[in-house]
Scaffold this motif. Structure first.
Motif, short mmCIF file in Angstrom:
data_model
loop_
_atom_site.label_atom_id
_atom_site.label_comp_id
_atom_site.label_asym_id
_atom_site.label_seq_id
_atom_site.Cartn_x
_atom_site.Cartn_y
_atom_site.Cartn_z
N GLY A 1 7.54 -1.29 -1.52
CA GLY A 1 6.28 -2.02 -1.47
C GLY A 1 5.21 -1.28 -0.68
O GLY A 1 5.50 -0.35 0.08
N PRO A 2 3.94 -1.70 -0.83
CA PRO A 2 2.83 -0.96 -0.22
C PRO A 2 2.78 -1.00 1.30
O PRO A 2 2.08 -0.18 1.90
CB PRO A 2 1.59 -1.64 -0.83
CG PRO A 2 2.07 -2.99 -1.27
CD PRO A 2 3.49 -2.82 -1.68
N ARG A 3 3.52 -1.92 1.93
CA ARG A 3 3.55 -1.94 3.40
C ARG A 3 4.97 -1.74 3.94
O ARG A 3 5.29 -2.13 5.05
CB ARG A 3 3.00 -3.29 3.91
CG ARG A 3 1.49 -3.36 3.91
CD ARG A 3 0.97 -4.70 4.39
NE ARG A 3 1.64 -5.23 5.57
CZ ARG A 3 1.38 -4.84 6.82
NH1 ARG A 3 0.49 -3.90 7.04
NH2 ARG A 3 2.01 -5.41 7.82
N ARG B 1 -0.51 -0.58 12.18
CA ARG B 1 -1.54 0.06 11.36
C ARG B 1 -1.32 -0.27 9.89
O ARG B 1 -0.22 -0.62 9.47
CB ARG B 1 -1.51 1.58 11.58
CG ARG B 1 -1.90 1.99 12.98
CD ARG B 1 -2.36 3.43 13.03
NE ARG B 1 -1.27 4.37 12.81
CZ ARG B 1 -0.55 4.93 13.78
NH1 ARG B 1 -0.78 4.61 15.04
NH2 ARG B 1 0.41 5.79 13.50
N PRO B 2 -2.37 -0.18 9.08
CA PRO B 2 -2.21 -0.49 7.64
C PRO B 2 -1.44 0.60 6.92
O PRO B 2 -1.31 1.72 7.41
CB PRO B 2 -3.65 -0.59 7.15
CG PRO B 2 -4.43 0.29 8.09
CD PRO B 2 -3.76 0.14 9.43
N SER C 1 5.30 -7.58 12.31
CA SER C 1 4.14 -7.07 11.59
C SER C 1 4.15 -7.46 10.11
O SER C 1 3.26 -7.04 9.36
CB SER C 1 4.08 -5.54 11.71
OG SER C 1 5.25 -4.94 11.20
N GLY C 2 5.14 -8.26 9.69
CA GLY C 2 5.20 -8.72 8.32
C GLY C 2 5.51 -7.63 7.32
O GLY C 2 5.06 -7.67 6.17
N ARG C 3 6.32 -6.66 7.74
CA ARG C 3 6.67 -5.54 6.86
C ARG C 3 8.12 -5.65 6.38
O ARG C 3 8.95 -6.27 7.05
CB ARG C 3 6.51 -4.21 7.60
CG ARG C 3 5.08 -3.81 7.96
CD ARG C 3 5.11 -2.54 8.77
NE ARG C 3 3.81 -1.98 9.07
CZ ARG C 3 3.18 -1.09 8.31
NH1 ARG C 3 3.75 -0.68 7.18
NH2 ARG C 3 2.01 -0.60 8.65
#
Length: 202
Positions: free
Chosen positions: A27-29, A96-97, A122-124
């Motif tokens: 996923g992107p994060r 960080r994003p 961080s919700g990752r």
């Protein structure tokens, strides 16, 4: 040769499985921890991926600190400070994003828990790629790069990594707290890991 996209889920064991090249998709994060013994090929793999992601590598922190220290000062004198700075940098990177790649041996239980905690806060999603090569192969890798771990340190890594692998074989990804997936590769299959992309749907 055609490269196949592969989304790791749960526990994916590629050890001993030759085949075509794979591009790992997350996923992107996502946070992807690349672990293994010193000399197992972590740095080589990350260079080959050349991914559009923030890379956290303890050697980068060490070299930056060495550049600021007097040449006569031995590294053991400031090693604790380097390790603390690396931990702080790692924790900050989670805020960080964008995706994150973490170069870490993976054998220290307290670091595995810290990575899981930071990912959760961080919700990752946390994912692991563990290069499970034999100690003799890792030693050969150290000699090839002309950087060798101290014998006592290497033996400690071997014991801890063996315990982690045994835990993964018994309990799957639960052996690495918080991990959404754990992918195991050895000297046969690590060359198949051709790249990584952060575009997989959640």
């Amino acid at each position: 040769m055609q490269v196949t996209g592969f989304v790791p889920r749960e526990t994916a064991d590629l050890r001993g499985r030759a085949g075509g090249p794979l591009t790992l998709r997350y996923g992107p994060r996502a946070v992807v921890v690349v672990g293994g013994l010193p000399g197992s090929g972590k740095s080589t793999l990350l260079r080959r991926w050349d991914a559009p992601a923030t890379l956290i590598d303890p050697r980068t922190t060490r070299l930056a600190c060495q550049a600021r220290m007097p040449a006569a000062l031995p590294y053991p004198a400031y090693r604790p400070a380097v390790r603390l700075l690396h931990l702080l940098r790692t924790r900050a990177a989670f805020r960080r994003p964008g995706p994150l790649l973490v170069h870490d041996c993976g054998s220290r239980w307290w670091m595995r828990r810290a990575l899981a905690h930071w990912a959760r806060r961080s919700g990752r999603e946390l994912h692991v790629v563990l290069l499970a090569v034999r100690p003799a192969e890792a030693l050969a890798g150290q000699r090839a790069r002309a950087r060798t771990a101290a014998p006592r340190t290497f033996r400690l890594h071997v014991r801890r990594t063996a315990r982690l692998l045994a835990g993964i074989e018994r309990r799957g990804r639960a052996a690495f707290p918080g991990a959404r997936s754990v992918l195991l590769a050895d000297a046969v299959s690590r060359g198949r890991l051709a790249g990584v992309r952060f575009d997989a749907p959640r």
